[in-house]
Write an enzyme that holds these catalytic residues in place. Structure first.
Site, short mmCIF file in Angstrom:
data_model
loop_
_atom_site.label_atom_id
_atom_site.label_comp_id
_atom_site.label_asym_id
_atom_site.label_seq_id
_atom_site.Cartn_x
_atom_site.Cartn_y
_atom_site.Cartn_z
N LYS A 78 0.85 -1.20 0.00
CA LYS A 78 0.00 0.00 0.00
C LYS A 78 0.88 1.24 0.00
CE LYS A 78 -3.79 2.02 2.76
NZ LYS A 78 -4.63 1.84 3.97
N SER A 147 -9.29 1.98 2.78
CA SER A 147 -8.35 2.73 1.99
C SER A 147 -7.30 1.86 1.31
CB SER A 147 -7.63 3.73 2.90
OG SER A 147 -6.93 3.05 3.94
N SER A 171 -10.17 -0.17 7.00
CA SER A 171 -9.46 -0.14 5.72
C SER A 171 -8.83 -1.44 5.28
CB SER A 171 -8.38 0.95 5.75
OG SER A 171 -8.96 2.23 5.68
#
Lengths: 427, 427
Positions: A78, A147, A171
């Protein structure tokens, strides 16, 4: 079982083949890169991709000795984690092209264990609510959730076997649910956060995604430095787990798809599921989680808030303004309340080995939002380890599942039990 | 009182003069820059200095409206905090010349409150034990302590009124003692750590230095976002504080200078000091603190440990090796023990408003080391707010003092009480 392509292998299977030299890291990576080449323009999982560096790394691993449990496994990271060799922009144009000094600790631990860094995956704006460009691999009109949008989509679409994500509200668990993969949010405080763009220290937690509980546990074993998390065939799960059923006070906000999955799961797990009584006042945890998160985000993101306000989305500006308006005395009282809740919830695990709870309100929403983290907020606030288990489909044909929640610090027991539960749900 | 130069003013005095436009930010900064020009070659407090940028900022502040409680105050920032406008190298050649994407949250909060960033101050290697080049301003043959070496020296030498530091074991309180300034380590978890090079999340705490409790409190009020910490003349201290006297189980390791300071303080504070009984087994806190710190550092600094091992000092290599050798089950048990201790110590504050304890084993050591953080380790592990109070001199003519320790989260009460105590010790 039909012959699977290398990129379709589960991480633990591929790792075992590579360790036995029945598969090369290079062949596995090439399979993944081919899948990426085929699908990336539709899915848009990657913020940065470096195929050449990954190939060089895979070949070097093939030529050398065994490095660790992730030896040869392609890894997505990420874009909220710093990487020394790839630019890191935290999902905002403010930091476009930034080159960190070092790999985040979680990334460095994975590389030390033999992982092959393939690229940085898309995140929402500073890991908040403004969507990333990533699409849900099951339906390009739908959000993959956020996210950790790119990481979950890459794993769901067999572009990568494993990927790193983070969770503050929902997330990891929420996107795992929307994309139908296993998401693992470890216990708060057990994975180092050095080199992670911090937003809310009371909750920010690094974890990841795989296509099975085994895979999430394999990745988690490296993140936590705890080999008890790893298992291949026979995890040390309790033979008769006591599963606390926790529809939560927000049950009425779960739609028909989630409610149907719940009924199916309870039937599949009988007689191990027993109704668990949450402490009175549990519904206060959602506003409590929001206040702490908003206040901490407003302070942690002070650089962006003060110097780059105009470059933040209107939604994030509003969130930071709301957080800044919370009096510090309220925030300090909220921290004390959160600590009290963490103590109170612990007793629930005297009678239950794990809890079963909804992950989301329903299937993935359209691209306009990343969905509602409602059902994840309380467990994030409590700092408990969570694993999302995909096992059903909703009316729209998209994945639906549920999460299991463990006692703080009992990640190895939770993962073993999650595997046990998942096998029954999939049977 | 003789007329003082601007750089000799306490921060709270200078801030008041600037707010009333009786002193300009530019004049204050020029006074500091002149002192720096005069002394820096001997003291070596700065890793990076940007006088031009600071002057431009001071002039802009003078030309504009009041920004906040640090309006116009020159600020030094330990080179462990990221800064967007100045390179940040964390005390190691590994990261020489690195340019962070953003200001650390603590830095951004100070700038938002009107501070003038003057430079980055020297830190020991990655904030561990390998000394920085900084000298003790009182004696160039002596260490200023560490790891916040440059910040403490700059404040002690009147190069700057305030500066940021961090503490994991004893990196604020110990250097404050060696250099004779006030050091303030806030409660764990109350100052955001985004943009700080994390080493040990169970203890890493951002705080700072001033030449009075008022100054440390002024800086702290911005770091914690809590205006109750600020006071000018009459802090809301208890009129009859109950001061728990805690020589600690390591008392025999305090030398004659510290023991003399202790005796003097107890006499000055009578009848408010009362002997406080620490819970049984308190001596276990030092090895517990070390194990958690070493294990977390070995994981948090994985990038440097794996990719730049040869560039680490032998001492840091050994510390990280030792940390990595601690089994994760031991580490997890240690975290549980630390949490238990944090709960147990809280009861001590039912009977005491604050604790008085040694800060160091003696005066500043020679430049070969940054001194022993022994007397700081337990309070760092417990996450309690601490303030070092300088008030004596040792046999070598160097500063000596003691620390006061407060209840977790009661920083505003601790600082008010610390001011009360300090006035009596200086009388």
């Amino acid at each position: 079982m039909s012959k699977r392509l290398p990129n379709q292998l589960e991480a633990w299977e591929a790792a075992a083949l590579i360790a036995r030299r029945e598969l090369s890291a290079e062949a596995l990576l090439i399979g993944c890169l081919e899948r990426i080449a085929e699908r990336e323009s539709a899915v848009r999982a990657f913020a940065v991709l470096d195929a050449d560096a990954a190939l060089a790394r895979a070949r070097a691993l093939d030529a050398g000795s065994w490095r660790g449990p992730l030896h040869g496994l392609p890894l997505g990271v990420k874009d909220l984690f710093d990487t020394a060799d790839l630019p890191t922009s935290y999902g905002t144009a403010i930091h476009a092209g930034h080159r960190p000094a070092a790999d985040a600790a979680a990334v460095a631990l994975c590389l030390e264990a033999g992982a092959v860094l393939v690229g940085k995956t898309e995140t929402t704006e500073l890991a908040t609510m403004q969507p990333a460009p990533t699409r849900n691999p099951h339906d390009a009109a739908r959000s993959p959730g956020g996210s950790s949008s790119g990481s979950v989509a890459a794993v769901a679409d067999c572009m990568l076997p494993i990927a790193l994500g983070t969770q503050t509200a929902g997330s990891i668990i929420r996107p795992a649910a929307y994309c139908g993969v296993v998401g693992y949010k470890p216990s708060l405080g057990r994975v180092p956060r050095a080199g992670l763009k911090l937003q809310c220290e009371s909750m920010d937690t690094a974890g990841g995604f795989g296509r099975s509980v085994r895979d999430a546990a394999l990745l988690g074993s490296v993140l936590l430095g705890d080999e008890r998390l790893r298992f291949a065939d026979t995890p040390a799960a309790p033979s008769t787990p006591r599963i606390g059923l926790v529809p939560t006070p927000w049950w009425s906000q779960a739609d028909a798809d989630v409610q149907a999955a719940w009924v199916r799961a309870v039937a599949a797990l009988a007689p191990h599921g027993i109704e668990a009584a949450l402490p009175a006042g549990f519904d206060a945890l959602v506003p409590l989680q929001k206040r702490i998160m908003f206040h901490e985000a407003a302070r942690s993101l002070s650089h962006e808030r003060v110097r780059h306000r105009e470059a933040l989305s209107p939604g994030l500006q509003a969130m930071l303004d709301e957080g800044l308006a919370i009096p510090v005395t309220q925030y300090q009282a909220d921290l004390v309340a959160a600590a009290d809740w963490r103590r109170r919830i612990d007793a629930l695990f005297d009678d239950h080995d794990l809890l079963l709870a909804p992950s989301t309100t329903g299937e993935a929403p359209t691209m306009a939002s990343t969905g509602d983290p409602l059902f994840c907020r309380p467990w994030s606030l409590l700092g408990l380890p969570c694993v999302h288990l995909p096992f059903a489909r909703g009316a729209g044909g998209l994945p639906v599942g549920l999460q299991v929640v463990g006692r703080h610090g009992d990640d190895h027991r939770l993962l073993a039990a999650a595997h046990w539960v998942h096998q029954r749900l999939l049977a």
